[in-house]
Design a protein around this motif. Sequence first.
Motif, PDB file in Angstrom:
ATOM      1  N   HIS A  25       0.794  -1.224   0.000  1.00 54.16           N
ATOM      2  CA  HIS A  25       0.000   0.000   0.000  1.00 54.16           C
ATOM      3  C   HIS A  25       0.834   1.284   0.000  1.00 54.16           C
ATOM      4  O   HIS A  25       0.317   2.366  -0.311  1.00 54.16           O
ATOM      5  CB  HIS A  25      -0.932   0.004   1.222  1.00 54.16           C
ATOM      6  CG  HIS A  25      -2.304   0.448   0.895  1.00 54.16           C
ATOM      7  ND1 HIS A  25      -3.409   0.142   1.666  1.00 54.16           N
ATOM      8  CD2 HIS A  25      -2.782   1.208  -0.123  1.00 54.16           C
ATOM      9  CE1 HIS A  25      -4.484   0.668   1.130  1.00 54.16           C
ATOM     10  NE2 HIS A  25      -4.139   1.327   0.054  1.00 54.16           N
ATOM     11  N   LEU A  47     -10.740  11.503   0.167  1.00 59.95           N
ATOM     12  CA  LEU A  47     -10.250  10.130   0.166  1.00 59.95           C
ATOM     13  C   LEU A  47     -11.215   9.217   0.911  1.00 59.95           C
ATOM     14  O   LEU A  47     -11.589   9.505   2.054  1.00 59.95           O
ATOM     15  CB  LEU A  47      -8.873  10.062   0.833  1.00 59.95           C
ATOM     16  CG  LEU A  47      -8.239   8.675   0.981  1.00 59.95           C
ATOM     17  CD1 LEU A  47      -7.871   8.102  -0.388  1.00 59.95           C
ATOM     18  CD2 LEU A  47      -7.006   8.738   1.882  1.00 59.95           C
ATOM     19  N   HIS A  49     -10.912   5.641   2.357  1.00 66.36           N
ATOM     20  CA  HIS A  49      -9.900   4.630   2.672  1.00 66.36           C
ATOM     21  C   HIS A  49     -10.604   3.411   3.252  1.00 66.36           C
ATOM     22  O   HIS A  49     -11.142   3.464   4.362  1.00 66.36           O
ATOM     23  CB  HIS A  49      -8.894   5.214   3.665  1.00 66.36           C
ATOM     24  CG  HIS A  49      -7.896   4.231   4.185  1.00 66.36           C
ATOM     25  ND1 HIS A  49      -6.957   3.626   3.386  1.00 66.36           N
ATOM     26  CD2 HIS A  49      -7.673   3.748   5.437  1.00 66.36           C
ATOM     27  CE1 HIS A  49      -6.196   2.827   4.117  1.00 66.36           C
ATOM     28  NE2 HIS A  49      -6.624   2.867   5.360  1.00 66.36           N
ATOM     29  N   ASP A  51     -10.112  -0.452   4.334  1.00 66.68           N
ATOM     30  CA  ASP A  51      -8.951  -1.267   4.683  1.00 66.68           C
ATOM     31  C   ASP A  51      -9.260  -2.013   5.972  1.00 66.68           C
ATOM     32  O   ASP A  51     -10.088  -1.572   6.775  1.00 66.68           O
ATOM     33  CB  ASP A  51      -7.753  -0.328   4.898  1.00 66.68           C
ATOM     34  CG  ASP A  51      -6.398  -1.010   4.851  1.00 66.68           C
ATOM     35  OD1 ASP A  51      -6.265  -2.088   5.438  1.00 66.68           O
ATOM     36  OD2 ASP A  51      -5.465  -0.442   4.255  1.00 66.68           O
ATOM     37  N   ASP A  55      -3.904   2.477   8.905  1.00 67.22           N
ATOM     38  CA  ASP A  55      -2.761   3.007   8.130  1.00 67.22           C
ATOM     39  C   ASP A  55      -2.529   4.489   8.419  1.00 67.22           C
ATOM     40  O   ASP A  55      -2.216   5.266   7.506  1.00 67.22           O
ATOM     41  CB  ASP A  55      -2.981   2.805   6.622  1.00 67.22           C
ATOM     42  CG  ASP A  55      -2.928   1.351   6.210  1.00 67.22           C
ATOM     43  OD1 ASP A  55      -2.533   0.511   7.044  1.00 67.22           O
ATOM     44  OD2 ASP A  55      -3.286   1.047   5.060  1.00 67.22           O
ATOM     45  N   ASP A  56      -2.655   4.880   9.676  1.00 65.88           N
ATOM     46  CA  ASP A  56      -2.577   6.309  10.011  1.00 65.88           C
ATOM     47  C   ASP A  56      -1.391   6.659  10.896  1.00 65.88           C
ATOM     48  O   ASP A  56      -1.435   7.601  11.692  1.00 65.88           O
ATOM     49  CB  ASP A  56      -3.880   6.777  10.670  1.00 65.88           C
ATOM     50  CG  ASP A  56      -4.150   6.109  12.020  1.00 65.88           C
ATOM     51  OD1 ASP A  56      -3.466   5.107  12.344  1.00 65.88           O
ATOM     52  OD2 ASP A  56      -5.040   6.579  12.750  1.00 65.88           O
ATOM     53  N   ILE A 101      -0.505   7.960   4.341  1.00 65.80           N
ATOM     54  CA  ILE A 101      -1.663   8.848   4.159  1.00 65.80           C
ATOM     55  C   ILE A 101      -1.363  10.285   4.570  1.00 65.80           C
ATOM     56  O   ILE A 101      -1.616  11.234   3.806  1.00 65.80           O
ATOM     57  CB  ILE A 101      -2.879   8.315   4.930  1.00 65.80           C
ATOM     58  CG1 ILE A 101      -3.349   6.996   4.311  1.00 65.80           C
ATOM     59  CG2 ILE A 101      -4.015   9.340   4.924  1.00 65.80           C
ATOM     60  CD1 ILE A 101      -4.505   6.343   5.040  1.00 65.80           C
ATOM     61  N   MET A 113     -10.913  12.927   4.652  1.00 63.74           N
ATOM     62  CA  MET A 113     -10.800  11.472   4.543  1.00 63.74           C
ATOM     63  C   MET A 113     -11.942  10.795   5.283  1.00 63.74           C
ATOM     64  O   MET A 113     -12.312  11.190   6.394  1.00 63.74           O
ATOM     65  CB  MET A 113      -9.461  11.004   5.116  1.00 63.74           C
ATOM     66  CG  MET A 113      -9.298   9.488   5.163  1.00 63.74           C
ATOM     67  SD  MET A 113      -7.609   8.934   5.500  1.00 63.74           S
ATOM     68  CE  MET A 113      -7.351   9.567   7.162  1.00 63.74           C
ATOM     69  N   VAL A 115     -12.722   7.023   6.573  1.00 61.20           N
ATOM     70  CA  VAL A 115     -12.027   5.774   6.842  1.00 61.20           C
ATOM     71  C   VAL A 115     -13.052   4.685   7.151  1.00 61.20           C
ATOM     72  O   VAL A 115     -13.938   4.887   7.980  1.00 61.20           O
ATOM     73  CB  VAL A 115     -11.060   5.916   8.037  1.00 61.20           C
ATOM     74  CG1 VAL A 115     -10.359   4.600   8.322  1.00 61.20           C
ATOM     75  CG2 VAL A 115     -10.058   7.028   7.790  1.00 61.20           C
ATOM     76  N   ASN A 189      -9.387   4.375  -2.072  1.00 62.70           N
ATOM     77  CA  ASN A 189      -8.168   3.667  -1.707  1.00 62.70           C
ATOM     78  C   ASN A 189      -8.566   2.392  -0.980  1.00 62.70           C
ATOM     79  O   ASN A 189      -9.051   2.430   0.148  1.00 62.70           O
ATOM     80  CB  ASN A 189      -7.293   4.549  -0.807  1.00 62.70           C
ATOM     81  CG  ASN A 189      -5.984   3.874  -0.456  1.00 62.70           C
ATOM     82  OD1 ASN A 189      -5.250   3.448  -1.330  1.00 62.70           O
ATOM     83  ND2 ASN A 189      -5.698   3.778   0.834  1.00 62.70           N
TER      84      ASN A 189
END
Length: 264
Positions: A25, A47, A49, A51, A55-56, A101, A113, A115, A189
């Motif tokens: 990624h 965005l 995201h 997942d 991923d932060d 990110i 974003m 998430v 993403n």
Amino acid sequence: MDIFNPRNDWKVQIPQKKMYLMKDHSWAFAAWEYERIEGTIGSDSVLLHVDAHLDDVADGLDVNGMMEAKNKEELFSLIRTNEELYSGRLNKTKIQIDNFIWPSFARGTIGSMFVVARQNQHDFASWMLEETKNSYTRNDSEMEKEAILDFIPLEKFQSVYRSFSFEEFKEKYFHEFQKYSNDKSKILNLDLDFFNLSDSLDNPQLMSDKEIRELLNELLNLCEWDLITVAISPLYCGGKEIAKHLLNLFIEVADLPTLEVEWK
């Protein structure tokens, strides 16, 4: 090329679909920034995201040259390669699978974003908005809030919305997503490990193929995406064979052409 070879950094650009596929990624950062430089997407993009993980991690902001990179070659040089990882030559902070990110927030490419991640841990944006300095229970960043705010203004963290499931996102935040994306570029993403419901690397539990196809269809048709980045993450999917199966399902639903041309 064996795209699942641990030492390879497999990544494919599919311009006709406005899409990038990648094994790891970390390369999503390079794709977003490259497309902004090329003018395909604008600044302050929205965005989504999706997942298994947040991923932060914030240490991507510490990568030397992160703010200055202005072409593909310079962007690529910021990413940790698998050859660096497996050879033991990694001796400085680089952009990798969990810290890619926030650098795009710092560069102004991402402005908000949404998430969707089931990972049960304190998300970084919420911590940035808390008044208590010592409330952060994770040990993945040594950066102080003040140093982070030198890169990303506080209002950007107020534009981060966290959901634990796609259903929660649709119920609580889809209206906000539509509002933010009204006049902004929209980026999807996706990490295919989202379809593995297990947190155990040795005991994957995939959604059914029917559920996966339905979710993929819904995600891909949620809006007219300006850019789509997709990571395979074989380790977190449950290994090579499961990752290959998930990739084939994605190729089928997305109606993709050949994936033989690597993005170099």
